[in-house]
Design a protein around this motif. Structure first.
Motif, mmCIF file in Angstrom:
data_model
loop_
_atom_site.group_PDB
_atom_site.id
_atom_site.type_symbol
_atom_site.label_atom_id
_atom_site.label_comp_id
_atom_site.label_asym_id
_atom_site.label_seq_id
_atom_site.Cartn_x
_atom_site.Cartn_y
_atom_site.Cartn_z
ATOM 1 N N LYS A 155 0.863 -1.129 0.062
ATOM 2 C CA LYS A 155 -0.074 0.022 0.034
ATOM 3 C C LYS A 155 0.849 1.199 -0.026
ATOM 4 C CE LYS A 155 -4.376 -1.609 2.010
ATOM 5 N NZ LYS A 155 -5.193 -1.772 3.040
ATOM 6 N N ASN A 158 1.554 2.026 -3.626
ATOM 7 C CA ASN A 158 0.282 1.960 -4.288
ATOM 8 C C ASN A 158 0.171 1.004 -5.118
ATOM 9 O OD1 ASN A 158 -0.482 4.360 -3.055
ATOM 10 N ND2 ASN A 158 1.009 5.562 -4.311
ATOM 11 N N SER A 160 -1.600 -2.759 -5.854
ATOM 12 C CA SER A 160 -2.748 -3.572 -5.103
ATOM 13 C C SER A 160 -2.386 -4.803 -6.049
ATOM 14 C CB SER A 160 -3.970 -2.934 -5.816
ATOM 15 O OG SER A 160 -5.082 -3.710 -5.445
#
Length: 174
Positions: A155, A158, A160
């Motif tokens: 996270k 960034n 996922s």
């Protein structure tokens, strides 16, 4: 080109049951259909290190998440995971698809949808047996410490990627 440009990331024990706490190891052949499917479909496999084996060794007993919620286990987990964050970034930069991060349901370190918790410390006293202590272990809807830290590191960048449990050695997307 012989590159499938697809990757899966696996908890260590999916490929190496020798790292599992005795007597919980499964037959390695139970994972063969999944591993064969990956290889047959040109899907690369990245094996994570086992934090429990690395920190506590092969002669350890079973633990619960509560016992791993300490600075040494957390910081060691992060140290183990940081190079993998770099590798993941490199693959993504080259437009590889990371299909998922596969963990073991119920594991105190590598569980995804469930982990085990208990007020468990010290040794059994003369009036309390090991069975009494282990009966306090409960499954909760949380990630294990290692996967929790993995998700946090991703996270921060960034990134996922789906986290997927393997439950009873069948793939289960929770």
């Amino acid at each position: 080109m012989n590159r499938g440009k697809k990757i899966v990331i696996l908890s260590h024990c999916i490929i190496n049951q020798n790292s599992v706490v005795k007597p919980y190891a499964k037959n390695g052949k139970d994972f063969l259909p999944f591993i064969t499917w990956c290889l047959s479909n040109n899907i690369g496999i990245i094996q994570l290190p086992c934090p429990e084996t690395g920190i506590l060794g092969l002669r350890r007993w079973g633990h619960v998440k509560d016992q791993f919620e300490n600075s040494n286990f957390i910081n060691s987990s992060i140290k183990y995971l940081e190079p993998f964050i770099d590798i993941i970034q490199d693959y993504l930069k080259e437009e590889y698809q990371i299909l998922g991060i596969f963990g073991i349901k119920g594991s105190p370190s590598c569980g995804i949808s469930k982990t085990c918790r208990a007020d468990w410390c010290g040794e059994a006293s003369s009036y309390e047996s090991i069975n009494d202590i282990s009966s306090r272990v409960k499954m909760v809807d949380e990630k294990g410490i290692f996967m929790e830290k993995f998700e946090e590191l991703l996270k921060q960048k960034n990134i996922s990627i789906p986290f997927i449990d393997i439950d009873d050695w069948r793939i289960e997307n929770d």
